[in-house]
Design a protein around this motif. Structure first.
Motif, PDB file in Angstrom:
ATOM      1  N   LEU A  45     -24.779  58.673-102.360  1.00 58.93           N
ATOM      2  CA  LEU A  45     -25.890  58.791-103.303  1.00 58.93           C
ATOM      3  C   LEU A  45     -25.499  59.611-104.532  1.00 58.93           C
ATOM      4  CD1 LEU A  45     -28.852  59.407-100.813  1.00 58.93           C
ATOM      5  CD2 LEU A  45     -28.314  57.291-102.043  1.00 58.93           C
ATOM      6  N   ALA A  46     -24.505  60.471-104.391  1.00 56.12           N
ATOM      7  CA  ALA A  46     -24.007  61.246-105.530  1.00 56.12           C
ATOM      8  C   ALA A  46     -22.899  60.448-106.193  1.00 56.12           C
ATOM      9  CB  ALA A  46     -23.491  62.603-105.056  1.00 56.12           C
ATOM     10  N   ASP A  47     -23.254  59.269-106.725  1.00 59.61           N
ATOM     11  CA  ASP A  47     -22.230  58.317-107.133  1.00 59.61           C
ATOM     12  C   ASP A  47     -22.146  58.085-108.630  1.00 59.61           C
ATOM     13  OD1 ASP A  47     -24.706  57.110-107.038  1.00 59.61           O
ATOM     14  OD2 ASP A  47     -23.993  55.220-106.208  1.00 59.61           O
ATOM     15  N   SER A  48     -22.771  58.924-109.441  1.00 59.27           N
ATOM     16  CA  SER A  48     -22.463  58.865-110.861  1.00 59.27           C
ATOM     17  C   SER A  48     -21.119  59.563-111.056  1.00 59.27           C
ATOM     18  CB  SER A  48     -23.543  59.562-111.686  1.00 59.27           C
ATOM     19  OG  SER A  48     -23.469  60.969-111.514  1.00 59.27           O
ATOM     20  N   TYR A 305     -36.651  51.786-110.457  1.00 63.36           N
ATOM     21  CA  TYR A 305     -35.431  52.361-111.019  1.00 63.36           C
ATOM     22  C   TYR A 305     -35.292  53.798-110.552  1.00 63.36           C
ATOM     23  CZ  TYR A 305     -38.429  54.651-114.517  1.00 63.36           C
ATOM     24  OH  TYR A 305     -39.390  55.412-115.138  1.00 63.36           O
ATOM     25  N   ASP A 306     -34.128  54.375-110.796  1.00 64.76           N
ATOM     26  CA  ASP A 306     -33.776  55.721-110.353  1.00 64.76           C
ATOM     27  C   ASP A 306     -34.491  56.755-111.218  1.00 64.76           C
ATOM     28  OD1 ASP A 306     -32.558  58.102-109.628  1.00 64.76           O
ATOM     29  OD2 ASP A 306     -30.517  57.311-109.702  1.00 64.76           O
ATOM     30  N   ARG A 337     -33.416  58.390-105.786  1.00 61.80           N
ATOM     31  CA  ARG A 337     -32.308  57.484-105.492  1.00 61.80           C
ATOM     32  C   ARG A 337     -32.240  57.089-104.030  1.00 61.80           C
ATOM     33  NH1 ARG A 337     -26.853  59.417-108.017  1.00 61.80           N
ATOM     34  NH2 ARG A 337     -28.325  59.500-109.763  1.00 61.80           N
ATOM     35  N   ALA A 338     -32.517  58.018-103.134  1.00 61.29           N
ATOM     36  CA  ALA A 338     -32.467  57.686-101.708  1.00 61.29           C
ATOM     37  C   ALA A 338     -33.499  56.617-101.359  1.00 61.29           C
ATOM     38  CB  ALA A 338     -32.689  58.941-100.866  1.00 61.29           C
ATOM     39  N   GLU A 339     -34.699  56.727-101.920  1.00 62.68           N
ATOM     40  CA  GLU A 339     -35.734  55.728-101.651  1.00 62.68           C
ATOM     41  C   GLU A 339     -35.393  54.405-102.324  1.00 62.68           C
ATOM     42  OE1 GLU A 339     -39.023  53.668-100.392  1.00 62.68           O
ATOM     43  OE2 GLU A 339     -38.083  55.489 -99.626  1.00 62.68           O
ATOM     44  N   ARG A 343     -35.115  50.927-100.330  1.00 65.17           N
ATOM     45  CA  ARG A 343     -35.812  49.691-100.721  1.00 65.17           C
ATOM     46  C   ARG A 343     -34.816  48.539-100.838  1.00 65.17           C
ATOM     47  NH1 ARG A 343     -40.523  49.745-104.057  1.00 65.17           N
ATOM     48  NH2 ARG A 343     -41.885  51.472-103.456  1.00 65.17           N
ATOM     49  N   TRP A 344     -33.656  48.842-101.431  1.00 61.26           N
ATOM     50  CA  TRP A 344     -32.620  47.812-101.545  1.00 61.26           C
ATOM     51  C   TRP A 344     -32.205  47.311-100.156  1.00 61.26           C
ATOM     52  CZ3 TRP A 344     -27.739  48.499 -99.365  1.00 61.26           C
ATOM     53  CH2 TRP A 344     -26.850  47.443 -99.581  1.00 61.26           C
ATOM     54  N   ALA A 345     -31.976  48.222 -99.249  1.00 58.25           N
ATOM     55  CA  ALA A 345     -31.514  47.835 -97.914  1.00 58.25           C
ATOM     56  C   ALA A 345     -32.544  46.982 -97.183  1.00 58.25           C
ATOM     57  CB  ALA A 345     -31.186  49.082 -97.095  1.00 58.25           C
ATOM     58  N   ARG A 346     -33.822  47.255 -97.415  1.00 59.09           N
ATOM     59  CA  ARG A 346     -34.885  46.494 -96.757  1.00 59.09           C
ATOM     60  C   ARG A 346     -35.257  45.232 -97.527  1.00 59.09           C
ATOM     61  NH1 ARG A 346     -37.201  51.826 -96.431  1.00 59.09           N
ATOM     62  NH2 ARG A 346     -38.711  51.235 -98.051  1.00 59.09           N
ATOM     63  N   GLY A 347     -34.733  45.082 -98.734  1.00 55.87           N
ATOM     64  CA  GLY A 347     -35.096  43.940 -99.563  1.00 55.87           C
ATOM     65  C   GLY A 347     -36.512  44.013-100.091  1.00 55.87           C
TER      66      GLY A 347
END
Length: 458
Positions: A45-48, A305-306, A337-339, A343-347
């Motif tokens: 999640l710390a991916d910037s 969005y983040d 970002r975690a949420e 959301r992405w993982a659940r579609g």
């Protein structure tokens, strides 16, 4: 002498005549100001680029890749291939081997899924079955994948800094202070300590102007500002089941990638018309503009969005305006970002802005992008064909070709790619970027005072 120390000595010989013998001084304290969080979170999640740089002070992935492509161990003490389809990592201790296996199993499983799990897809069982033996972690491959070692260097595959087994070139010793780790496998950092100060953009400018910072991370780029490779890629993703079939055509006709990067996004940034950034896939001559579909009023969609990414907020607002002319009423929903990733993982989204730090190798980068697009099913088709090519240049070419061919069929539109820019005071030497586009602060040193240095701050 490690690769880092040798590189530093070469740089020094050409830049600092007062140290003509090539001896780099150890010691000193470096004041670093930045616009990131005070404590970066989970690696995935710390991916910037900025967050990955800060996290990398305290926790590194198994290895690191130099700008020339040379790979060297970092957290791992050794990487080897005892068999063509087995990669062996030797870690500092059994506890660290166990911690790394658990972190990767968690990333690849259902507990905390992430697009970066695609980096582990070539492993047998997709990395969900890892079991260390002592200080050794055996990684059996499900198909030939010569780029695995470089994929394992990605910052998202490091341990969380809160895990006791995490290791980096520095260790936290107090609020905003990290001290050199004398036993770091690549050689102790030259500096004794870093003083870190989190601030906003205005505060960064003030600290730099008042000479209260010797390195400023996350500055606005200009012609003389060094920056790393632009591999932090932002995409617009959508759920095909929740938007009309002509949505792609509507967005493509409304997009202004050049304007986004020039007016709404912090530089250094480049337009990204392809699934991979220009650093990995050079931009070909522009295609003819996409004719817009006939606007139809009443189409309501929500764009998530983040909430911690100001660039995403600005881009989301711009897309809201541009899509309005195409008949879409776009509601904006900022999320942590975690949420957002959950959301992405659940579609569970209609539209989503997705920013990812891509590996500096086309094959692994394409894997992450396809998974982020919700097309994990393509990994089992595309990656074995890429990995079957023994020559690295041929694999890179195949990955680029497949990125171009698959782009029209995935529900993901590339927008822009960003890098990390910095400023360093004249007394700071040896500061270079790795292949991931991250500054290697553990290789920096403080030079003796030199008068008459061009560009020195007064």
């Amino acid at each position: 002498m490690t690769l880092r120390h040798a590189l530093a000595s070469l740089l020094l010989l050409g830049a600092t005549p007062s140290l003509a013998a090539g001896r780099v001084p150890y010691g000193g304290e470096l004041r670093v100001a930045h616009t990131g969080p005070a404590e970066p979170g989970e690696p995935a999640l710390a991916d910037s680029p900025l967050e990955a740089t800060l996290l990398g002070l305290l926790s590194r992935p198994a290895c690191q890749v130099a700008p020339d492509g040379h790979l060297s161990p970092a957290f791992a003490r050794e990487l080897s291939r005892p068999a063509p389809q087995v990669v062996r990592l030797t870690l500092p201790s059994p506890a660290q081997a166990t911690a790394l296996a658990r972190a990767w199993v968690r990333l690849a499983g259902t507990e905390a899924p992430s697009p970066y799990r695609a980096l582990l897809f070539p492993l047998r069982g997709e990395g969900r079955l890892l079991s260390p033996a002592g200080d050794t972690l055996e990684l059996p491959l499900g198909f030939p994948w010569p780029d695995l070692e470089r994929a394992l260097c990605h910052p998202a595959l490091a341990l969380p800094r809160t895990v006791p087994a995490a290791l980096g070139p520095f260790s936290a010793t107090g609020a905003n202070t990290v001290e050199a780790r004398l036993s770091w496998s690549q050689g102790r950092p030259y500096l004794d300590r870093l003083r870190l100060r989190a601030t906003d953009e205005r505060g960064l400018s003030r600290l730099w102007a008042n000479q209260e910072a010797q390195v400023a991370l996350g500055v606005l780029a200009d012609s003389g500002t060094p920056s790393g490779a632009a591999l932090y890629a932002t995409y617009l993703a959508w759920s095909p089941r929740r938007v009309p079939p002509d949505f792609r055509q509507a967005v493509e006709s409304a997009l202004e990638r050049e304007d986004l990067t020039r007016l709404f996004v912090r530089g250094p940034a480049v337009p990204m018309p392809n699934l991979l950034p220009p650093a990995l896939l050079p931009v070909s001559p522009g295609a003819r503009p996409t004719p817009p579909p006939a606007p139809q009023a009443g189409r309501k969609v929500t764009l998530v969005y983040d909430s911690g990414n100001e660039d995403q907020r600005a881009v989301a607002e711009r897309l809201q305006v541009r899509l309005h002319d195409r008949g879409y009423a776009v509601a904006l929903e900022p999320l942590p970002r975690a949420e957002l990733r959950a959301r992405w993982a659940r579609g569970e989204y209609e539209l989503m802005l997705h920013s990812l730090l891509l590996p500096p190798v086309p094959g692994p980068a394409l894997a992450v992008v396809l998974d982020a697009a919700g097309r994990k099913d393509l990994l089992g088709v595309e990656l074995p064909r890429i990995g079957a090519l023994p020559d690295a240049a041929a694999r890179d070419t195949r990955a680029r070709e497949r990125a171009l061919a698959l782009a029209p069929s995935v529900p993901l539109l590339p927008l822009y790619a960003q890098g990390l820019a910095l400023r360093a005071a004249p007394e700071v030497g040896g500061l270079v970027f790795d292949a991931q586009g991250l500054p290697m602060l553990d290789g920096a040193w403080l030079q003796p005072a030199v008068t008459g240095v061009p560009g020195a701050r007064r």
